[in-house]
Scaffold this motif. Structure first.
Motif, PDB file in Angstrom:
ATOM      1  N   GLY A  78      -3.869   3.331   7.720  1.00  0.00           N
ATOM      2  CA  GLY A  78      -5.065   2.591   8.128  1.00  0.00           C
ATOM      3  C   GLY A  78      -6.282   3.006   7.314  1.00  0.00           C
ATOM      4  N   GLY A  79      -7.304   3.474   8.017  1.00  0.00           N
ATOM      5  CA  GLY A  79      -8.520   3.913   7.334  1.00  0.00           C
ATOM      6  C   GLY A  79      -8.253   5.005   6.312  1.00  0.00           C
ATOM      7  N   GLY A  80      -7.238   5.817   6.561  1.00  0.00           N
ATOM      8  CA  GLY A  80      -6.880   6.861   5.609  1.00  0.00           C
ATOM      9  C   GLY A  80      -6.366   6.268   4.301  1.00  0.00           C
ATOM     10  N   PHE A  81      -5.546   5.228   4.422  1.00  0.00           N
ATOM     11  CA  PHE A  81      -5.040   4.525   3.235  1.00  0.00           C
ATOM     12  C   PHE A  81      -6.220   3.861   2.516  1.00  0.00           C
ATOM     13  CE2 PHE A  81      -1.460   1.321   1.835  1.00  0.00           C
ATOM     14  CZ  PHE A  81      -1.582   1.783   0.526  1.00  0.00           C
ATOM     15  N   GLU A  82      -7.139   3.281   3.305  1.00  0.00           N
ATOM     16  CA  GLU A  82      -8.307   2.621   2.698  1.00  0.00           C
ATOM     17  C   GLU A  82      -9.180   3.623   1.950  1.00  0.00           C
ATOM     18  OE1 GLU A  82      -9.161   0.724   6.436  1.00  0.00           O
ATOM     19  OE2 GLU A  82      -9.124  -1.258   5.485  1.00  0.00           O
ATOM     20  N   LEU A  83      -9.310   4.812   2.518  1.00  0.00           N
ATOM     21  CA  LEU A  83     -10.093   5.845   1.824  1.00  0.00           C
ATOM     22  C   LEU A  83      -9.423   6.189   0.484  1.00  0.00           C
ATOM     23  CD1 LEU A  83     -12.433   7.840   1.764  1.00  0.00           C
ATOM     24  CD2 LEU A  83     -11.006   9.456   3.058  1.00  0.00           C
ATOM     25  N   ALA A  84      -8.101   6.344   0.502  1.00  0.00           N
ATOM     26  CA  ALA A  84      -7.380   6.640  -0.744  1.00  0.00           C
ATOM     27  C   ALA A  84      -7.549   5.498  -1.750  1.00  0.00           C
ATOM     28  CB  ALA A  84      -5.897   6.880  -0.451  1.00  0.00           C
ATOM     29  N   LEU A  85      -7.512   4.254  -1.241  1.00  0.00           N
ATOM     30  CA  LEU A  85      -7.653   3.100  -2.139  1.00  0.00           C
ATOM     31  C   LEU A  85      -9.069   2.983  -2.711  1.00  0.00           C
ATOM     32  CD1 LEU A  85      -5.560   0.470  -0.129  1.00  0.00           C
ATOM     33  CD2 LEU A  85      -4.998   1.360  -2.402  1.00  0.00           C
ATOM     34  N   HIS A  86     -10.054   3.554  -2.038  1.00  0.00           N
ATOM     35  CA  HIS A  86     -11.415   3.588  -2.576  1.00  0.00           C
ATOM     36  C   HIS A  86     -11.544   4.604  -3.715  1.00  0.00           C
ATOM     37  CE1 HIS A  86     -12.952   1.140   0.801  1.00  0.00           C
ATOM     38  NE2 HIS A  86     -14.033   0.988   0.066  1.00  0.00           N
ATOM     39  N   CYS A  87     -10.558   5.507  -3.830  1.00  0.00           N
ATOM     40  CA  CYS A  87     -10.606   6.510  -4.902  1.00  0.00           C
ATOM     41  C   CYS A  87     -10.062   5.895  -6.193  1.00  0.00           C
ATOM     42  CB  CYS A  87      -9.792   7.744  -4.518  1.00  0.00           C
ATOM     43  SG  CYS A  87     -10.436   8.574  -3.050  1.00  0.00           S
ATOM     44  N   ASP A  88     -10.387   6.518  -7.314  1.00  0.00           N
ATOM     45  CA  ASP A  88      -9.967   5.954  -8.602  1.00  0.00           C
ATOM     46  C   ASP A  88      -8.494   6.237  -8.896  1.00  0.00           C
ATOM     47  OD1 ASP A  88     -12.629   5.083  -9.276  1.00  0.00           O
ATOM     48  OD2 ASP A  88     -13.101   7.203  -9.520  1.00  0.00           O
ATOM     49  N   LEU A  89      -8.056   7.419  -8.556  1.00  0.00           N
ATOM     50  CA  LEU A  89      -6.671   7.816  -8.833  1.00  0.00           C
ATOM     51  C   LEU A  89      -6.068   8.388  -7.550  1.00  0.00           C
ATOM     52  CD1 LEU A  89      -7.235   9.842 -12.169  1.00  0.00           C
ATOM     53  CD2 LEU A  89      -6.628   7.424 -11.968  1.00  0.00           C
ATOM     54  N   ILE A  90      -4.754   8.247  -7.411  1.00  0.00           N
ATOM     55  CA  ILE A  90      -4.072   8.834  -6.244  1.00  0.00           C
ATOM     56  C   ILE A  90      -2.901   9.691  -6.727  1.00  0.00           C
ATOM     57  CG2 ILE A  90      -2.823   8.384  -4.093  1.00  0.00           C
ATOM     58  CD1 ILE A  90      -4.276   5.729  -3.844  1.00  0.00           C
ATOM     59  N   VAL A  91      -2.896  10.952  -6.311  1.00  0.00           N
ATOM     60  CA  VAL A  91      -1.757  11.828  -6.546  1.00  0.00           C
ATOM     61  C   VAL A  91      -1.096  12.023  -5.184  1.00  0.00           C
ATOM     62  CG1 VAL A  91      -1.005  14.131  -7.272  1.00  0.00           C
ATOM     63  CG2 VAL A  91      -2.905  13.008  -8.455  1.00  0.00           C
ATOM     64  N   ALA A  92       0.204  11.717  -5.084  1.00  0.00           N
ATOM     65  CA  ALA A  92       0.849  11.747  -3.766  1.00  0.00           C
ATOM     66  C   ALA A  92       2.117  12.588  -3.774  1.00  0.00           C
ATOM     67  CB  ALA A  92       1.172  10.328  -3.309  1.00  0.00           C
ATOM     68  N   ALA A  93       2.427  13.143  -2.622  1.00  0.00           N
ATOM     69  CA  ALA A  93       3.688  13.853  -2.439  1.00  0.00           C
ATOM     70  C   ALA A  93       4.840  12.854  -2.430  1.00  0.00           C
ATOM     71  CB  ALA A  93       3.678  14.624  -1.128  1.00  0.00           C
ATOM     72  N   GLU A  94       6.001  13.283  -2.923  1.00  0.00           N
ATOM     73  CA  GLU A  94       7.183  12.415  -2.960  1.00  0.00           C
ATOM     74  C   GLU A  94       7.526  11.861  -1.577  1.00  0.00           C
ATOM     75  OE1 GLU A  94       9.388  14.906  -6.542  1.00  0.00           O
ATOM     76  OE2 GLU A  94       9.725  15.415  -4.443  1.00  0.00           O
ATOM     77  N   ASP A  95       7.181  12.617  -0.526  1.00  0.00           N
ATOM     78  CA  ASP A  95       7.511  12.153   0.824  1.00  0.00           C
ATOM     79  C   ASP A  95       6.281  11.691   1.600  1.00  0.00           C
ATOM     80  OD1 ASP A  95       6.414  14.644   1.021  1.00  0.00           O
ATOM     81  OD2 ASP A  95       8.016  15.527   2.230  1.00  0.00           O
ATOM     82  N   ALA A  96       5.197  11.384   0.891  1.00  0.00           N
ATOM     83  CA  ALA A  96       4.005  10.855   1.576  1.00  0.00           C
ATOM     84  C   ALA A  96       4.303   9.451   2.101  1.00  0.00           C
ATOM     85  CB  ALA A  96       2.822  10.814   0.605  1.00  0.00           C
TER      86      ALA A  96
END
Lengths: 256, 258
Positions: free
Chosen positions: A106-124
């Motif tokens: 939700g809002g957490g995903f939206e916050l990540a999408l507002h960022c320029d780059l996303i580094v994520a864990a394989e199991d995120a």
């Protein structure tokens, strides 16, 4: 003073740690205000070149504070205008990296999408579960996701509200790097340090031009790009960069 | 722990899961799929546990799906999604070594279950049977993914299409079974093998397991990056320091699994 985040710097990296672990970093309005104010402060701070937003091992941020919204009415939302503050994230000039371990919902995903780059864990796990509560994303989710993966895939994910494994997000270009969960922060910092060595003025001019490409017509975008290209020639880093190239040595960029 | 269709035992850092419906040769029921899944989650969470053993009560390991639960109304896709997929994902995701102690026949999805384990130890008179084609079905329960990765496409095709039982010695020759033990030694040898697993640097094992099976369908560049992650994590582990120290001191390492 911040109640819901912790902010600190490491060399020239400005770090924002979301800090409501008891509710998996669910975002409330005050927390979003704090995040935005901190990003703006880092943006104005000459000692900072790159910013990072991170959660903890279990969650980047698992949605919004539902209690805050249960009694909302159309008019109360119109008057408070809770999503307007998010627009200020798009005005930040320096690179912002989201570090996602666990859930970004939700809002957490939206916050990540507002960022320029996303580094994520394989199991995120990413996702927009709003539909299951009889509502929908409200802080840019439908727009960002559609621009990233096209309307069909975006509809499927937002309609069903099911979690999107990091691997899928990676395949659609939503995630830049997929990393072992133990190393997400370390790898994000490695990327941040790599960016911090780049010429800061180029980075901000590039950021503006790339984000403009998503909305502008090709000609308008090319015009903006051209002007930013010209502006780069006002910088000392342009002179240093070209000098170093002819002298066959690595450049040192000072952000001027 | 109160289970209906399995037994769960915890002993010397080893969790043993007994498929416990001996009257029907430990055939899968929905309840059993669920209980195995739950038991794996339990053993994964339990920090003391460093090895998980799967075995059957009575004469058989597992005779596959209990066909009493299948009829012409069955939607086989739904059946797999609801019953088998959660169980298989849970087994694949457990970072601890999983041993299938194949004490008797392992047929159909029962063979699939054994394939999902990291090691298969067989009693000399035990057998694998891919029974699916005999009833006009394709092998399921992850079978067609894991088997060719274990023994190669040509042999996997023979096993699944010709459907001949694979006796223990043949399974060992194929690389399907790690060891074959005699009837009287079986329990003791399985336990010894499990002790060997318990003594491993479990963190390093889990990283190996996380990336090796999938390496067969990731590109070399991606895999090398994953290898770097794995080694970075292992390099920070207590067991790595212990391993180095033991090497210098010319003694056996004492790994704690962290």
């Amino acid at each position: 003073m911040s109640n819901y985040i912790r902010a600190f710097s490491q060399d020239d990296i400005g770090i924002i740690q979301l800090d409501r672990p008891e509710v998996l970093n669910a975002l409330n309005r005050e927390m979003v205000d704090e995040i935005v104010a901190q990003l703006e402060s880092f943006d104005q701070n000459n000692a900072i070149r790159v910013m990072i937003i991170k959660g903890n091992e279990k969650a980047f941020a698992a949605g919004a504070d539902i209690e805050e919204m249960v009694h909302s009415t159309p008019l109360s939302l119109e008057m408070v205008n809770p999503f307007a503050v998010w627009d200020r994230i798009s005005l930040i000039k320096k690179p912002i990296i989201a570090v996602v371990n666990g859930f970004a919902l939700g809002g957490g995903f939206e916050l990540a999408l507002h960022c320029d780059l996303i580094v994520a864990a394989e199991d995120a796990k990413f996702g927009f579960p709003e539909v299951k509560l009889g509502v929908m994303p409200g802080a840019g989710g439908t727009q960002f996701l559609t621009k990233a993966m096209g309307p069909r895939k975006a509809l499927e994910f937002i309609w069903l509200g099911e979690p999107m494994p990091a691997k899928i997000a990676y395949q659609f270009g939503i995630v830049n790097r997929l990393v072992a969960s133990e190393l997400v922060e370390e790898e994000a910092m490695r990327l941040a340090y790599q960016l911090a060595l780049q010429p800061p003025i180029s980075l901000r001019l590039i950021k503006e031009a790339v984000h403009a490409a998503v909305d502008l017509s090709l000609q308008d975008g090319k015009n903006l790009e051209r002007k930013n290209f010209y502006i780069a020639f006002a910088s000392e880093d342009q002179k240093e960069g070209m000098q170093a190239f002819t002298e066959k040595r690595p450049p040192t960029f000072r952000g001027m | 722990m109160n289970f209906e269709t399995i037994l769960y035992e915890k002993n010397n850092k080893i969790a043993t899961i007994y498929l416990n419906r001996p009257a029907s040769y430990n055939a899968f029921t929905q309840k059993m799929n669920q209980e195995i899944t739950y038991a794996f989650k339990l053993a994964t969470k339990d920090e003391e546990i460093r090895c998980i053993v799967l075995t059957g009560s009575g004469k058989a390991f597992c005779s596959g799906q209990d066909l009493a639960e299948v009829d012409e109304q069955t939607n086989h896709a739904t059946f797999l999604r609801e019953r088998y997929h959660p169980m298989l994902q849970t087994i694949k995701q457990t970072p601890k070594p999983v041993i299938a102690a194949v004490n008797g026949i392992a047929a159909g999805a029962g063979m699939g279950l054994a394939l999902a384990a990291d090691f298969r130890l067989m009693k000399e008179n035990a057998k694998f049977v891919s029974a699916f084609m005999n009833i006009g079905l394709v092998p399921d329960s992850g079978f067609l993914y894991i088997l060719p990765r274990l023994i190669g496409y040509a042999k996997a095709l023979e096993v699944t299409v010709l459907g001949k039982p694979i006796v223990a010695e043949e399974a060992k020759a194929l690389g399907l079974a790690t060891e074959v033990y005699s009837e009287q030694d079986f329990l003791e040898q399985v336990e010894n093998f499990a002790f060997q697993m318990v003594a491993l640097p479990t963190k390093a094992f889990s990283l190996l397991k996380r990336y090796m099976l999938d390496s067969m369908h990731t590109d070399y560049g991606t895999f090398l990056e994953q290898e770097a992650y794995a080694q970075r994590i292992a390099g920070m582990s207590t067991d790595h320091l212990e391993g180095l120290q033991a090497f210098v001191e010319k003694r056996n390492p004492n790994f704690i699994g962290k």
